[in-house]
Scaffold this motif. Structure first.
Motif, PDB file in Angstrom:
ATOM      1  N   LEU A  17       0.859  -1.173   0.000  1.00 48.96           N
ATOM      2  CA  LEU A  17       0.000   0.000   0.000  1.00 48.96           C
ATOM      3  C   LEU A  17       0.896   1.223   0.000  1.00 48.96           C
ATOM      4  N   ARG A  18       0.360   2.326  -0.528  1.00 46.28           N
ATOM      5  CA  ARG A  18       1.073   3.593  -0.444  1.00 46.28           C
ATOM      6  C   ARG A  18       0.160   4.618   0.213  1.00 46.28           C
ATOM      7  N   LEU A  19       0.610   5.117   1.349  1.00 45.28           N
ATOM      8  CA  LEU A  19      -0.120   6.170   2.043  1.00 45.28           C
ATOM      9  C   LEU A  19       0.364   7.521   1.546  1.00 45.28           C
ATOM     10  N   SER A  20      -0.567   8.460   1.508  1.00 42.57           N
ATOM     11  CA  SER A  20      -0.251   9.808   1.068  1.00 42.57           C
ATOM     12  C   SER A  20      -0.745  10.810   2.100  1.00 42.57           C
ATOM     13  N   CYS A  21       0.012  11.885   2.273  1.00 42.51           N
ATOM     14  CA  CYS A  21      -0.383  12.927   3.216  1.00 42.51           C
ATOM     15  C   CYS A  21      -0.029  14.285   2.628  1.00 42.51           C
ATOM     16  N   THR A  22      -1.023  15.126   2.470  1.00 39.55           N
ATOM     17  CA  THR A  22      -0.785  16.511   2.080  1.00 39.55           C
ATOM     18  C   THR A  22      -0.836  17.350   3.334  1.00 39.55           C
ATOM     19  N   VAL A  23       0.265  18.058   3.578  1.00 36.54           N
ATOM     20  CA  VAL A  23       0.389  18.869   4.784  1.00 36.54           C
ATOM     21  C   VAL A  23       0.248  20.334   4.415  1.00 36.54           C
ATOM     22  N   SER A  24      -0.588  21.044   5.140  1.00 38.09           N
ATOM     23  CA  SER A  24      -0.742  22.467   4.880  1.00 38.09           C
ATOM     24  C   SER A  24      -0.484  23.245   6.166  1.00 38.09           C
ATOM     25  N   GLY A  25       0.134  24.419   5.994  1.00 39.10           N
ATOM     26  CA  GLY A  25       0.467  25.243   7.138  1.00 39.10           C
ATOM     27  C   GLY A  25       1.679  26.082   6.803  1.00 39.10           C
ATOM     28  N   SER A  26       1.945  27.053   7.641  1.00 39.32           N
ATOM     29  CA  SER A  26       3.029  27.981   7.375  1.00 39.32           C
ATOM     30  C   SER A  26       4.391  27.300   7.472  1.00 39.32           C
ATOM     31  N   ASP A  27       5.191  27.486   6.427  1.00 39.91           N
ATOM     32  CA  ASP A  27       6.580  26.993   6.419  1.00 39.91           C
ATOM     33  C   ASP A  27       6.710  25.502   6.643  1.00 39.91           C
ATOM     34  N   MET A  28       5.729  24.732   6.233  1.00 41.27           N
ATOM     35  CA  MET A  28       5.784  23.289   6.488  1.00 41.27           C
ATOM     36  C   MET A  28       6.927  22.612   5.750  1.00 41.27           C
ATOM     37  N   GLU A  29       7.409  23.230   4.667  1.00 44.24           N
ATOM     38  CA  GLU A  29       8.510  22.626   3.931  1.00 44.24           C
ATOM     39  C   GLU A  29       9.792  22.584   4.762  1.00 44.24           C
ATOM     40  N   PHE A  30       9.820  23.341   5.869  1.00 42.26           N
ATOM     41  CA  PHE A  30      11.008  23.363   6.716  1.00 42.26           C
ATOM     42  C   PHE A  30      10.883  22.450   7.927  1.00 42.26           C
ATOM     43  N   HIS A  31       9.766  21.753   8.044  1.00 35.22           N
ATOM     44  CA  HIS A  31       9.515  20.929   9.220  1.00 35.22           C
ATOM     45  C   HIS A  31       9.533  19.436   8.898  1.00 35.22           C
ATOM     46  N   ALA A  32      10.038  18.673   9.859  1.00 31.93           N
ATOM     47  CA  ALA A  32      10.054  17.221   9.714  1.00 31.93           C
ATOM     48  C   ALA A  32       8.627  16.681   9.731  1.00 31.93           C
ATOM     49  N   ASP A  89       1.275  -5.177  10.893  1.00 27.42           N
ATOM     50  CA  ASP A  89       1.320  -3.799  10.409  1.00 27.42           C
ATOM     51  C   ASP A  89      -0.062  -3.150  10.445  1.00 27.42           C
ATOM     52  N   SER A  90      -1.090  -3.946  10.689  1.00 27.64           N
ATOM     53  CA  SER A  90      -2.446  -3.412  10.754  1.00 27.64           C
ATOM     54  C   SER A  90      -2.548  -2.370  11.867  1.00 27.64           C
ATOM     55  N   ALA A  91      -3.045  -1.200  11.508  1.00 30.30           N
ATOM     56  CA  ALA A  91      -3.140  -0.099  12.475  1.00 30.30           C
ATOM     57  C   ALA A  91      -3.771   1.102  11.780  1.00 30.30           C
ATOM     58  N   THR A  92      -4.088   2.109  12.575  1.00 31.38           N
ATOM     59  CA  THR A  92      -4.412   3.410  12.010  1.00 31.38           C
ATOM     60  C   THR A  92      -3.120   4.184  11.893  1.00 31.38           C
ATOM     61  N   TYR A  93      -2.835   4.674  10.710  1.00 34.28           N
ATOM     62  CA  TYR A  93      -1.608   5.402  10.441  1.00 34.28           C
ATOM     63  C   TYR A  93      -1.900   6.895  10.411  1.00 34.28           C
ATOM     64  N   TYR A  94      -1.084   7.644  11.132  1.00 36.65           N
ATOM     65  CA  TYR A  94      -1.268   9.079  11.261  1.00 36.65           C
ATOM     66  C   TYR A  94      -0.077   9.825  10.675  1.00 36.65           C
ATOM     67  N   CYS A  95      -0.352  10.782   9.831  1.00 34.60           N
ATOM     68  CA  CYS A  95       0.666  11.700   9.364  1.00 34.60           C
ATOM     69  C   CYS A  95       0.906  12.720  10.469  1.00 34.60           C
ATOM     70  N   ALA A  96       2.167  13.082  10.694  1.00 31.79           N
ATOM     71  CA  ALA A  96       2.461  13.927  11.845  1.00 31.79           C
ATOM     72  C   ALA A  96       3.676  14.814  11.596  1.00 31.79           C
ATOM     73  N   THR A  97       3.809  15.832  12.415  1.00 35.84           N
ATOM     74  CA  THR A  97       4.985  16.701  12.360  1.00 35.84           C
ATOM     75  C   THR A  97       5.411  17.091  13.762  1.00 35.84           C
ATOM     76  N   ASN A  98       6.728  17.324  13.942  1.00 34.60           N
ATOM     77  CA  ASN A  98       7.214  17.816  15.231  1.00 34.60           C
ATOM     78  C   ASN A  98       7.532  19.313  15.176  1.00 34.60           C
ATOM     79  N   MET A  99       7.259  19.908  14.034  1.00 31.79           N
ATOM     80  CA  MET A  99       7.475  21.349  13.843  1.00 31.79           C
ATOM     81  C   MET A  99       8.945  21.740  14.017  1.00 31.79           C
TER      82      MET A  99
END
Length: 124
Positions: A17-32, A89-99
């Protein structure tokens, strides 16, 4: 910060499977940004992270060699390619950031914000 996750579903053991996450927010390109997963009754597990400061990727031992994280910084999209999937591997997968600009903090990835999750079920 907002997350739009997709790609979860039901797959046979050994499948992909391939999971996808679109992240929106200020300066997100600089965050992990990375992925966490959780099953009922268990603690949330850090699965993978990609660091914008040096491009390094990080994986939990349980998924190394099977999962690959990648990112399009211009589009602010993060993917998690999951191969050779196992029932555990079965689980709910969450996209996340530590800012932060890096993944490896003193407290693991130390994710601070995450999305609503997408469910992955690996079963025959």
């Amino acid at each position: 910060v907002q997350f739009a996750e997709s790609g979860g579903g039901v797959v046979l053991p050994g499948g992909s499977l391939r999971l996808s996450c679109t992240v929106s927010g200020s300066d997100m390109e600089f965050h992990a940004v990375g992925w966490l997963r959780q099953t009922p009754g268990k603690e949330r597990e850090e699965v993978s992270c990609i660091s914008p400061s040096d491009g390094k990727t990080y994986y939990a031992d349980s998924v190394k060699g099977r999962f690959t994280i990648s990112r399009d910084y211009a589009m602010n999209v993060v993917w998690l390619q999951m191969n050779s999937l196992k029932p555990e591997d079965s689980a709910t997968y969450y996209c996340a950031t530590n800012m932060r600009s890096y993944c490896n903090t003193e407290n693991g990835y130390d994710m601070q914000f995450w999305g609503e999750g997408t469910l992955v079920t690996v079963s025959s």
